[in-house]
Design an enzyme around this catalytic site. Structure first.
Site, PDB file in Angstrom:
ATOM      1  N   HIS A 187       1.006  -1.340   0.105  1.00 43.99           N
ATOM      2  CA  HIS A 187       0.155  -0.018  -0.070  1.00 43.99           C
ATOM      3  C   HIS A 187       1.115   1.029  -0.150  1.00 43.99           C
ATOM      4  O   HIS A 187       1.327   1.756   1.072  1.00 43.99           O
ATOM      5  CB  HIS A 187      -0.884  -0.139   1.172  1.00 43.99           C
ATOM      6  N   GLU A 199      -0.190   0.077  -5.420  1.00 42.87           N
ATOM      7  CA  GLU A 199      -1.065   1.261  -4.973  1.00 42.87           C
ATOM      8  C   GLU A 199      -2.163   1.129  -5.744  1.00 42.87           C
ATOM      9  O   GLU A 199      -2.344   0.815  -7.125  1.00 42.87           O
ATOM     10  CB  GLU A 199      -0.574   2.616  -5.329  1.00 42.87           C
ATOM     11  N   GLY A 249      -3.201  -4.651  -3.048  1.00 47.72           N
ATOM     12  CA  GLY A 249      -1.889  -4.923  -2.461  1.00 47.72           C
ATOM     13  C   GLY A 249      -2.128  -6.197  -1.489  1.00 47.72           C
ATOM     14  O   GLY A 249      -1.083  -6.909  -1.514  1.00 47.72           O
ATOM     15  N   ASP A 253       0.657  -1.349   4.542  1.00 44.56           N
ATOM     16  CA  ASP A 253       0.446  -0.530   5.457  1.00 44.56           C
ATOM     17  C   ASP A 253      -1.084   0.266   4.922  1.00 44.56           C
ATOM     18  O   ASP A 253      -1.156   1.193   3.970  1.00 44.56           O
ATOM     19  CB  ASP A 253       1.431   0.636   5.142  1.00 44.56           C
TER      20      ASP A 253
HETATM   21  C1  LIG Z   1      -1.473   4.654   4.533  1.00 41.69           C
HETATM   22  S1  LIG Z   1      -1.295   5.005   2.873  1.00 41.69           S
HETATM   23  C2  LIG Z   1       0.144   4.366   2.474  1.00 41.69           C
HETATM   24  C3  LIG Z   1       1.401   5.096   3.119  1.00 41.69           C
HETATM   25  C4  LIG Z   1       2.839   4.655   2.488  1.00 41.69           C
HETATM   26  N1  LIG Z   1       2.829   3.098   2.856  1.00 41.69           N
HETATM   27  C5  LIG Z   1       4.074   5.297   3.353  1.00 41.69           C
HETATM   28  O1  LIG Z   1       4.573   5.089   4.423  1.00 41.69           O
HETATM   29  O2  LIG Z   1       4.239   6.645   2.787  1.00 41.69           O
HETATM   30  C6  LIG Z   1      -2.454   3.670   2.306  1.00 41.69           C
HETATM   31  C7  LIG Z   1      -2.448   3.670   0.798  1.00 41.69           C
HETATM   32  O3  LIG Z   1      -3.071   2.447   0.459  1.00 41.69           O
HETATM   33  C8  LIG Z   1      -3.827   2.785  -0.895  1.00 41.69           C
HETATM   34  N2  LIG Z   1      -4.902   1.796  -1.063  1.00 41.69           N
HETATM   35  C9  LIG Z   1      -6.117   1.482  -0.259  1.00 41.69           C
HETATM   36  N3  LIG Z   1      -6.502   0.075  -0.536  1.00 41.69           N
HETATM   37  C10 LIG Z   1      -5.586  -0.434  -1.316  1.00 41.69           C
HETATM   38  C11 LIG Z   1      -5.325  -1.709  -1.724  1.00 41.69           C
HETATM   39  N4  LIG Z   1      -6.405  -2.554  -1.468  1.00 41.69           N
HETATM   40  N5  LIG Z   1      -4.228  -2.190  -2.276  1.00 41.69           N
HETATM   41  C12 LIG Z   1      -3.324  -1.044  -2.418  1.00 41.69           C
HETATM   42  N6  LIG Z   1      -3.348   0.166  -2.227  1.00 41.69           N
HETATM   43  C13 LIG Z   1      -4.608   0.477  -1.450  1.00 41.69           C
HETATM   44  C14 LIG Z   1      -4.255   4.015  -0.657  1.00 41.69           C
HETATM   45  O4  LIG Z   1      -4.751   4.703  -1.737  1.00 41.69           O
HETATM   46  C15 LIG Z   1      -3.313   4.770   0.112  1.00 41.69           C
HETATM   47  O5  LIG Z   1      -2.280   5.282  -0.745  1.00 41.69           O
END
Ligand SMILES: C[S@@+](CC[C@H](N)C(=O)[O-])C[C@H]1O[C@@H](n2cnc3c(N)ncnc32)[C@H](O)[C@@H]1O
Length: 285
Positions: free
Chosen positions: A41, A122, A148, A168
């Site tokens: 994520h 993402e 993810g 995450d």
């Molecule tokens: C908490 S943020 C990630 C922050 C990043 N890991 C960092 O530390 O900089 C969570 C991200 O997951 C994305 N997201 C939400 N559901 C998802 C999924 N099922 N698979 C992948 N990405 C997803 C969101 O769009 C968001 O950008």
């Protein structure tokens, strides 16, 4: 998908996650063998703290801003402060000059050596595109616009076999903890030697403790929970802290992390009842 990390970059949760991530990477890189890093994520990888999104809630001021305000930060958190400085060459002691905040993809990418690989997932279409532009222009990096959680099944085990998965999620869905547990167990089945770092919010401590206990029963390898709360975690409607589960953690990482956690607690506490603790959920076999 309403969650956009640009509103939250550099907040208390990011600080804990990124401080720990940098220590995991340092431990992995102690051996010369190449590694594969997976960020399920990923977000957009790089955040402008002057943007409307970052300024609106100002969360970074109570996170990275509060940490940097203490001149001891560079001594207690040398890797974290060095990463911030690499991205913000004008960063001064006390935090003046902080304009950009590194997301996990940026931190992972800056650790890559020649044979290492980085896979970033993402799901948000626009964020996936921005991520490609910010981080993806490197032959060692693959950016996927995909789920993810599904990637933990589809992309594991990776090549090279040594490495780390950062998980995450945004925790928008009601069943996200349950989906997460299932995906982690599936990932571990395919990649039992992988290290997994799983970030989670702490609203109500007792809910989080029940989730950890349930997952721990199903895990067969050493697992730690690293937690930082900024007030007593009793009110289910507000963010009271966060944690990272470390599955297959580096040897004796607790000793490195505890003084860092204590420092973060001293900087980030907002109300009585805050905590900084490392719990062994599953002992090494
Ligand atoms: C908490 S943020 C990630 C922050 C990043 N890991 C960092 O530390 O900089 C969570 C991200 O997951 C994305 N997201 C939400 N559901 C998802 C999924 N099922 N698979 C992948 N990405 C997803 C969101 O769009 C968001 O950008």
């Amino acid at each position: 998908m309403n969650y956009r990390h640009a509103f939250h970059a550099g907040n208390v949760g990011d600080v804990l996650k990124h401080v720990v991530l940098l220590e995991l990477l340092a431990a992995l890189h102690r051996k010369p063998n190449p590694v594969h890093l997976l960020d399920t994520h990923a977000g957009i990888g790089l955040y402008d703290l002057a943007s409307d999104e970052a300024q609106r809630g100002g969360e970074y001021r109570l996170g990275v801003g509060a940490v940097l305000a203490d001149p001891a930060a560079h001594r207690v958190l040398p890797r974290y402060v060095a990463a911030l400085k690499a991205l913000n060459p004008e960063l001064a002691p006390g935090g003046a000059g902080l304009r950009r905040y590194p997301g996990s993809p940026w931190l992972l990418k800056q650790s890559l050596r020649d044979g290492d690989r980085l896979t970033l997932c993402e799901l948000h279409p626009q964020d996936a595109e921005t991520l490609k532009q910010n981080i993806g222009r490197d032959p060692r990096v693959a950016v996927h616009h995909r789920d993810g959680f599904a990637a933990l099944k589809a992309l594991l085990p990776p090549t090279p076999r040594r490495g780390l998965a950062l998980i995450d999620p945004a925790y928008e869905a009601k069943d996200e903890f349950a989906v997460l547990s299932k995906a982690v167990l599936a990932g571990l089945q395919r990649w039992p030697v992988g290290q997994f770092a799983i970030w989670y919010p702490i609203k109500e401590q007792k809910m989080v403790d029940a989730w950890k206990a349930d997952l721990a029963k199903q895990l067969k390898t050493e697992t730690l929970a690293i937690e930082l709360t900024i007030r007593a975690a009793k009110e289910p409607k507000q963010m009271n802290g966060s944690g990272l589960l470390l599955v297959n953690p580096p040897w004796q990482i607790e000793q490195t992390l505890q003084p860092m956690l204590d420092f973060l607690k001293s900087r980030l506490t907002r109300e009585p009842g805050a905590g900084a603790r490392i719990e062994t959920l599953v002992k090494a076999g």
